[in-house]
Design a protein around this motif. Structure first.
Motif, PDB file in Angstrom:
ATOM      1  N   ASN A   1      10.220  19.872  -2.671  1.00 44.15           N
ATOM      2  CA  ASN A   1       9.551  19.027  -1.680  1.00 44.15           C
ATOM      3  C   ASN A   1       9.259  17.650  -2.272  1.00 44.15           C
ATOM      4  O   ASN A   1       8.314  17.479  -3.037  1.00 44.15           O
ATOM      5  N   ASP A   2      10.061  16.660  -1.898  1.00 46.30           N
ATOM      6  CA  ASP A   2       9.867  15.309  -2.420  1.00 46.30           C
ATOM      7  C   ASP A   2       8.588  14.661  -1.922  1.00 46.30           C
ATOM      8  O   ASP A   2       8.149  13.645  -2.452  1.00 46.30           O
ATOM      9  N   GLU A   3       7.960  15.231  -0.883  1.00 45.77           N
ATOM     10  CA  GLU A   3       6.705  14.679  -0.382  1.00 45.77           C
ATOM     11  C   GLU A   3       5.550  14.885  -1.357  1.00 45.77           C
ATOM     12  O   GLU A   3       4.481  14.298  -1.185  1.00 45.77           O
ATOM     13  N   LEU A   4       5.756  15.698  -2.391  1.00 47.29           N
ATOM     14  CA  LEU A   4       4.712  15.877  -3.399  1.00 47.29           C
ATOM     15  C   LEU A   4       4.556  14.638  -4.274  1.00 47.29           C
ATOM     16  O   LEU A   4       3.565  14.505  -4.980  1.00 47.29           O
ATOM     17  N   SER A   5       5.544  13.734  -4.249  1.00 48.35           N
ATOM     18  CA  SER A   5       5.395  12.476  -4.975  1.00 48.35           C
ATOM     19  C   SER A   5       4.471  11.566  -4.184  1.00 48.35           C
ATOM     20  O   SER A   5       4.582  11.457  -2.968  1.00 48.35           O
ATOM     21  N   VAL A   6       3.525  10.917  -4.872  1.00 52.73           N
ATOM     22  CA  VAL A   6       2.524  10.085  -4.200  1.00 52.73           C
ATOM     23  C   VAL A   6       3.162   8.877  -3.542  1.00 52.73           C
ATOM     24  O   VAL A   6       2.843   8.524  -2.420  1.00 52.73           O
TER      25      VAL A   6
ATOM     26  N   ARG B   1       0.826  -1.201   0.000  1.00 50.05           N
ATOM     27  CA  ARG B   1       0.000   0.000   0.000  1.00 50.05           C
ATOM     28  C   ARG B   1       0.865   1.258   0.000  1.00 50.05           C
ATOM     29  O   ARG B   1       2.001   1.252   0.488  1.00 50.05           O
ATOM     30  N   LEU B   2       0.308   2.330  -0.527  1.00 54.96           N
ATOM     31  CA  LEU B   2       0.977   3.622  -0.518  1.00 54.96           C
ATOM     32  C   LEU B   2       0.600   4.364   0.762  1.00 54.96           C
ATOM     33  O   LEU B   2      -0.474   4.162   1.318  1.00 54.96           O
ATOM     34  N   PRO B   3       1.462   5.256   1.204  1.00 56.52           N
ATOM     35  CA  PRO B   3       1.132   6.010   2.419  1.00 56.52           C
ATOM     36  C   PRO B   3       0.010   6.996   2.161  1.00 56.52           C
ATOM     37  O   PRO B   3      -0.190   7.462   1.038  1.00 56.52           O
ATOM     38  N   ASP B   4      -0.747   7.303   3.214  1.00 54.09           N
ATOM     39  CA  ASP B   4      -1.743   8.361   3.099  1.00 54.09           C
ATOM     40  C   ASP B   4      -1.034   9.685   2.839  1.00 54.09           C
ATOM     41  O   ASP B   4       0.148   9.851   3.178  1.00 54.09           O
ATOM     42  N   MET B   5      -1.740  10.618   2.241  1.00 52.55           N
ATOM     43  CA  MET B   5      -1.143  11.907   1.917  1.00 52.55           C
ATOM     44  C   MET B   5      -1.792  13.019   2.714  1.00 52.55           C
ATOM     45  O   MET B   5      -3.017  13.055   2.857  1.00 52.55           O
TER      46      MET B   5
END
Length: 200
Positions: A172-177, A27-31
């Protein structure tokens, strides 16, 4: 004769446990995207009249990006065609398309279908603020009717990266899903971030 009900129940519980394990591993992390501009700044949309975009995510696997779009008064985006669907939610103000007779106001939802050609604009003196989920690519037309630009998720990553580099602010690398450095996702451990991508 064996009790099939018990066996079926055991199999069901066992399969559920396996599926849960798979979900945990893949699973992918929540955003969570905070509203402050340190997370993602407002960037003027080149070629527009008074339009700004603030990116919320980039998903290179789906070819999708999410963004807030606004104008602080009347504004116009050029004529364009969507190759995939678009979903928009109007937060405040009002906006629409020159080709249509409706006006999206606060609380209104707009779904745009692939193949539609239109010109986004706001005639509201106070402009508008809307949340967009965009997929695939967008063809932007020059006044002579020829395609002048094809925009996709990579183009928008490049726009964001270029703005950050010009302003001297960190990308900001957190913009990647997805954390595509995860071996469970890639199988190879290759790292990914917006700053590592460039338009093709």
């Amino acid at each position: 004769m064996a009790d099939l009900h018990i066996k079926t129940e055991d199999i069901t519980l066992n399969e559920e446990a396996k599926l849960t394990d798979v979900a945990v591993r893949y699973r992918l992390p929540d955003m969570y995207a905070p509203a402050d501009e340190e997370y993602s700044p407002w960037i003027f949309v080149e070629g527009s009249e008074g339009m700004w975009a603030r990116y919320l995510w980039f998903d290179v696997r789906l070819g999708q990006w999410g963004a807030m779009v606004r104008s602080d008064g009347p504004g116009v985006l050029g004529v364009h065609k969507h190759r995939s669907d678009v979903l928009a939610y109007t937060v405040s103000g009002s906006w629409g398309y020159e080709e249509y007779d409706w006006e999206a106001k606060a609380g209104d939802v707009v779904q745009e279908s692939p193949g539609t050609i239109h010109t986004l604009r706001s005639v509201n003196p106070e402009g508008f603020l809307a949340f967009f989920v965009l997929n695939g690519s967008i063809d932007w037309y020059a006044p002579d009717g020829q395609v002048a630009l094809v925009e996709d998720v990579f183009y928008n990553i490049h726009r964001y990266e270029t703005y950050c580099n010009t302003k001297g602010i960190p990308v900001n690398d957190e913009l990647s899903v997805a954390d595509l450095s995860s071996p469970a996702v890639t199988g190879a451990g290759a790292s990914w971030s917006p700053s590592s991508l460039h338009p093709v």
